[in-house]
Design an enzyme around this catalytic site. Sequence first.
Site, PDB file in Angstrom:
ATOM      1  CE  LYS A   1      -3.485   2.534   2.573  1.00 37.36           C
ATOM      2  NZ  LYS A   1      -4.590   2.462   3.528  1.00 37.36           N
ATOM      3  CE  LYS A  11      -6.129   1.970  -0.365  1.00 36.71           C
ATOM      4  NZ  LYS A  11      -6.522   2.051   1.005  1.00 36.71           N
TER       5      LYS A  11
HETATM    6  C1  PBG Z   1      -7.469   3.415   5.920  1.00 37.51           C
HETATM    7  C2  PBG Z   1      -7.729   3.292   4.472  1.00 37.51           C
HETATM    8  C3  PBG Z   1      -7.557   4.249   3.453  1.00 37.51           C
HETATM    9  C4  PBG Z   1      -8.065   3.682   2.291  1.00 37.51           C
HETATM   10  C5  PBG Z   1      -8.498   2.401   2.616  1.00 37.51           C
HETATM   11  N1  PBG Z   1      -8.267   2.160   3.952  1.00 37.51           N
HETATM   12  C6  PBG Z   1      -7.065   5.640   3.520  1.00 37.51           C
HETATM   13  C7  PBG Z   1      -5.669   5.895   3.884  1.00 37.51           C
HETATM   14  O1  PBG Z   1      -4.834   5.009   4.030  1.00 37.51           O
HETATM   15  O2  PBG Z   1      -5.379   7.085   4.089  1.00 37.51           O
HETATM   16  C8  PBG Z   1      -8.149   4.379   0.959  1.00 37.51           C
HETATM   17  C9  PBG Z   1      -9.192   3.877   0.016  1.00 37.51           C
HETATM   18  C10 PBG Z   1      -9.550   4.781  -1.100  1.00 37.51           C
HETATM   19  O3  PBG Z   1      -8.956   5.846  -1.338  1.00 37.51           O
HETATM   20  O4  PBG Z   1     -10.495   4.411  -1.817  1.00 37.51           O
HETATM   21  N2  PBG Z   1      -6.210   3.127   6.364  1.00 37.51           N
END
Ligand code: PBG
Length: 323
Positions: free
Chosen positions: A195, A248
């Site tokens: 991520k 992601k």
């Molecule tokens: C929480 C999380 C996030 C997303 C999914 N889980 C935001 C982040 O890490 O700031 C993002 C998903 C999206 O943008 O659709 N940790």
Amino acid sequence: MLLRRNRRLRTTEATRALVRENTITPNDFLVPLFVVEGKGIKEEIPSMPNYYRFSLDLLTTEVKALWNMGLKAVLLFVKVPDNLKDNKGTEALNPEGLMQRAIKTVKDAAPDMLVMTDIALDPYSSYGHDGIVKDGYITNDPTVSVLAQMALSHAQAGADFVAPSDMMDGRILAIRELLEKEDFKNTGIMSYSAKYASAFYGPFRDALDSAPGFGDKKTYQMDFANRDEAVKETLMDIDEGADIVMVKPGLCYLDIVRDIRDVVDVPVAVYQVSGEYSMLKAAAEKGWLDHDAVMLEQLTAIKRAGAHIIASYFAKDVVKLLG
Ligand code: PBG
């Protein structure tokens, strides 16, 4: 004389369909759902046209509709009221918390729906960070022990899978060990293993009011300049017990998806994130892009890159389109 004419296989739609290497089906999707407290609430997220936050009563209606369309897996996120936020994730462990009630609501609405839950502290954090903050630093080990408790709490409420999205070190192992110890042997872990610290999460943070209050997430989420590191992160998560791994965001990271797909023996998920959704919605609203055609092209590209599973805000749109 031309002996091989590649265009022969493209002559008609029937031929193209016969030789098509990748197709999209409802089975591919995880549907992200945003849940809020209250009653009768279905509010559109301003930066995500045609995407909504639901209160539990209307979540029931939505989940039934998804099930009837053939969408069989959801990924739950909650918007936590400000007065319940702190620096310890206290509310995340509340057995009667919004997430725990949402899990039960989905199971009541569609008992066979697969329920995955987000594991991270940001919606619960007064600092908007994914972990416990100390002296301006997002701590690792204290955060991991809360995340494991949070995963257990979701499993107890009925989640089929927990999905840690926080990027702390060692959290998959801690969660797996606690789930085993507490006899949740069949509760799966979908790890957000690669991520990235991405600017594409902006609309999601609007949806949950979870933007970081100071700094950014670069000390835990990955640097988008890195490729080899994604493989390292992912292999470590598999060693720690992840059942499914994830990359992601989606479209800008398809090189990573293929690298990972080539070396792992577990299913690979891709999260096509909020900013990717909003970009296409905005361009389509302006009449600059053909919404349905671009959506299908992007989702197919994600599968072609190597995704077995796609978390996408377009899940309903595309299933409707494919009929
Ligand atoms: C929480 C999380 C996030 C997303 C999914 N889980 C935001 C982040 O890490 O700031 C993002 C998903 C999206 O943008 O659709 N940790």
